[in-house]
Design a protein around this motif. Sequence first.
Motif, PDB file in Angstrom:
ATOM      1  N   GLU A 217      55.871 112.699  38.155  1.00  0.00           N
ATOM      2  CA  GLU A 217      56.851 111.781  39.035  1.00  0.00           C
ATOM      3  C   GLU A 217      58.238 112.028  37.591  1.00  0.00           C
ATOM      4  OE1 GLU A 217      55.038 108.269  41.187  1.00  0.00           O
ATOM      5  OE2 GLU A 217      55.236 108.300  38.865  1.00  0.00           O
ATOM      6  N   GLU A 218      58.117 111.896  36.796  1.00  0.00           N
ATOM      7  CA  GLU A 218      59.537 112.007  35.808  1.00  0.00           C
ATOM      8  C   GLU A 218      60.195 113.559  35.785  1.00  0.00           C
ATOM      9  OE1 GLU A 218      60.479 109.677  33.601  1.00  0.00           O
ATOM     10  OE2 GLU A 218      59.369 107.775  33.509  1.00  0.00           O
ATOM     11  N   LEU A 219      58.947 113.830  36.205  1.00  0.00           N
ATOM     12  CA  LEU A 219      59.579 115.718  35.977  1.00  0.00           C
ATOM     13  C   LEU A 219      60.722 115.633  37.219  1.00  0.00           C
ATOM     14  CD1 LEU A 219      56.596 117.929  35.022  1.00  0.00           C
ATOM     15  CD2 LEU A 219      58.607 117.322  33.133  1.00  0.00           C
TER      16      LEU A 219
ATOM     17  N   LEU B   6      66.268 114.932  39.627  1.00  0.00           N
ATOM     18  CA  LEU B   6      67.204 114.023  40.949  1.00  0.00           C
ATOM     19  C   LEU B   6      68.238 114.356  39.889  1.00  0.00           C
ATOM     20  CD1 LEU B   6      66.641 113.721  43.714  1.00  0.00           C
ATOM     21  CD2 LEU B   6      65.391 111.217  43.063  1.00  0.00           C
ATOM     22  N   MET B   7      68.437 113.206  39.152  1.00  0.00           N
ATOM     23  CA  MET B   7      69.172 112.847  37.775  1.00  0.00           C
ATOM     24  C   MET B   7      70.094 112.802  37.426  1.00  0.00           C
ATOM     25  SD  MET B   7      68.610 109.609  38.724  1.00  0.00           S
ATOM     26  CE  MET B   7      70.124 108.658  37.947  1.00  0.00           C
ATOM     27  N   VAL B   8      69.959 114.724  37.406  1.00  0.00           N
ATOM     28  CA  VAL B   8      70.730 115.501  36.747  1.00  0.00           C
ATOM     29  C   VAL B   8      71.607 116.015  37.675  1.00  0.00           C
ATOM     30  CG1 VAL B   8      70.893 118.421  35.787  1.00  0.00           C
ATOM     31  CG2 VAL B   8      68.970 116.679  35.055  1.00  0.00           C
TER      32      VAL B   8
ATOM     33  N   ALA C 128      70.157 118.863  46.877  1.00  0.00           N
ATOM     34  CA  ALA C 128      69.179 119.376  46.623  1.00  0.00           C
ATOM     35  C   ALA C 128      69.197 117.931  46.618  1.00  0.00           C
ATOM     36  CB  ALA C 128      69.592 119.745  45.063  1.00  0.00           C
ATOM     37  N   ILE C 129      69.854 117.198  46.833  1.00  0.00           N
ATOM     38  CA  ILE C 129      69.363 115.112  46.381  1.00  0.00           C
ATOM     39  C   ILE C 129      68.594 114.943  47.733  1.00  0.00           C
ATOM     40  CG2 ILE C 129      70.358 112.612  46.289  1.00  0.00           C
ATOM     41  CD1 ILE C 129      71.919 113.901  43.926  1.00  0.00           C
TER      42      ILE C 129
END
Length: 531
Positions: free
Chosen positions: A76-78, A83-85, A118-119
Amino acid sequence: MPSESNSPRVAIPSSGRSLIAGQFVMTLLAIAMSLVAMLAGITNGIPQAYLDRRKEFIREETSMRLGADMKLNFREELVNHYLMVQKELAVEASRLTTEPYLASRHFFQVKEQIESTAIFDIISMMPKGGILHLHDASIVPLDWVIKTLTYLPDLYTKEREGITPRQFKFSKTPLRVTDGWRNVSELRAEMAMSDKNRSLDEVFMSEWSLYTPDPYNTYKSSNDMWNKFSDYFLTIPGLRSTLETAEMYLREALKGFYADGVMYVELRDGDLFDGDGLDLTDDYMCLVDRVVKDFQKTHPDFMGVKFILTGYRFFSEPMMQEQVDKVMARMRKFPDLVKGFDMDSHEDINHRIRFYLNALIKDDKSVMPFFFHAGETAWTQGADMNLVDAVLLNATRIGHGFAALKHPKVMQAIRDQGIVLEIQPISNQVLGLVDDQRNHPAASFIANNDRLVISSDDFALWDALPLSHDFYITFMGLGATKDDLRLLKKLAMNSIEYSTMTSAEKAVAMKIWQRRWKIFIDDVLTKYHLL
């Protein structure tokens, strides 16, 4: 297959590389400027003790936000990192350049751009749990309604200018032209012969859809939007006035829900009448139960449909009392399907909840569970006072609650009583309550970790998906810059936790959702080459 590099590898379509490269440069510039400012602060002699207190203050405030308690595993962190980038690139490109920030613009103006990100793609892949605030006459794309229901035989339409919007009625017996009725197939053929520039299908779409490329000039006021919005709900019943068409409509809706990652639905309204006004609601409830069970045979992870039946604020007191009695009877007759009562229609111009208190209270107690539309207004000390009665009547959930922040006592009661707020960001914008979604009151609800769910109200009228567009707006607009995958995960879980499902149903639904969430994470890792 893991890559040789220890760092996640992100695949970017070639067509978007130049734009992203430019955005990335701006992001690096912003980071560099922040570092310079930080170093300048240190060299200016700011005490370390102050900097430590400040860091702890920010940490504690961040921990108060909705979703902050969610724990993410390595995979999930990956996904979250990627996502946050993308989110930071969008934020910084808008903050430091003239690039428009999509979540701050009117949905009609940026819908296609949102869908190219992409989001949005990741959110559209996401299992979102359930929709808890949705009207059953606006849950199927309008183009399907036009191409399917208006092409059925024995359909007639009638225009009565200045009295009501266009009417529809199915009739095996031909209806008289002298009474204003026209057979739709004949009218369509006539228009095809006489008007080469506009088809009947285009007329229907223009009459029903709220979409316009120029919303601020098309709708001069909130009342203009509400008038057209209300006209649709006076028009569509004629097309759903038979059990056959109601079933066709529902089956199409279920396919749309499932394709958008929705596994459970709670529908408002629920009444069904035929073209002559005969009440078919009980038959409709049985139809819904049968159709949903049939759908579950091929989609076993779909958790079902329930109803919050509705009265309307333009009813007289006796009419509302009759409706309340009918709903209580249907709750007894369909206990697994009918879960409570709501009041709908434009709050600013219709009766307030207090007008109907005699029908809603018995022995100083609410007669059944309430899920009131309340506070869907920009006014203060007007229609927003419905919020006071909603909390005094101990509503289970409040639809919209847009004006709740103006009432500190109401907010205290919402929190103390465990009332859940149903937030529909795009609907609030389309109907004129908020322009820039970053200023939506629900941004404060998220910041304060209030109980809330995201729904979509009447998504078909503005050509949105059941939940993906509203989740995008929530993530990019209502949420803070640093709100991440944890917020999306929490919102999906809230939709199960705060539903009207039984405890046993919720436990099953949560297990199913967790399995789908794991698949979603794996699919994103694969699609975007993050491993």
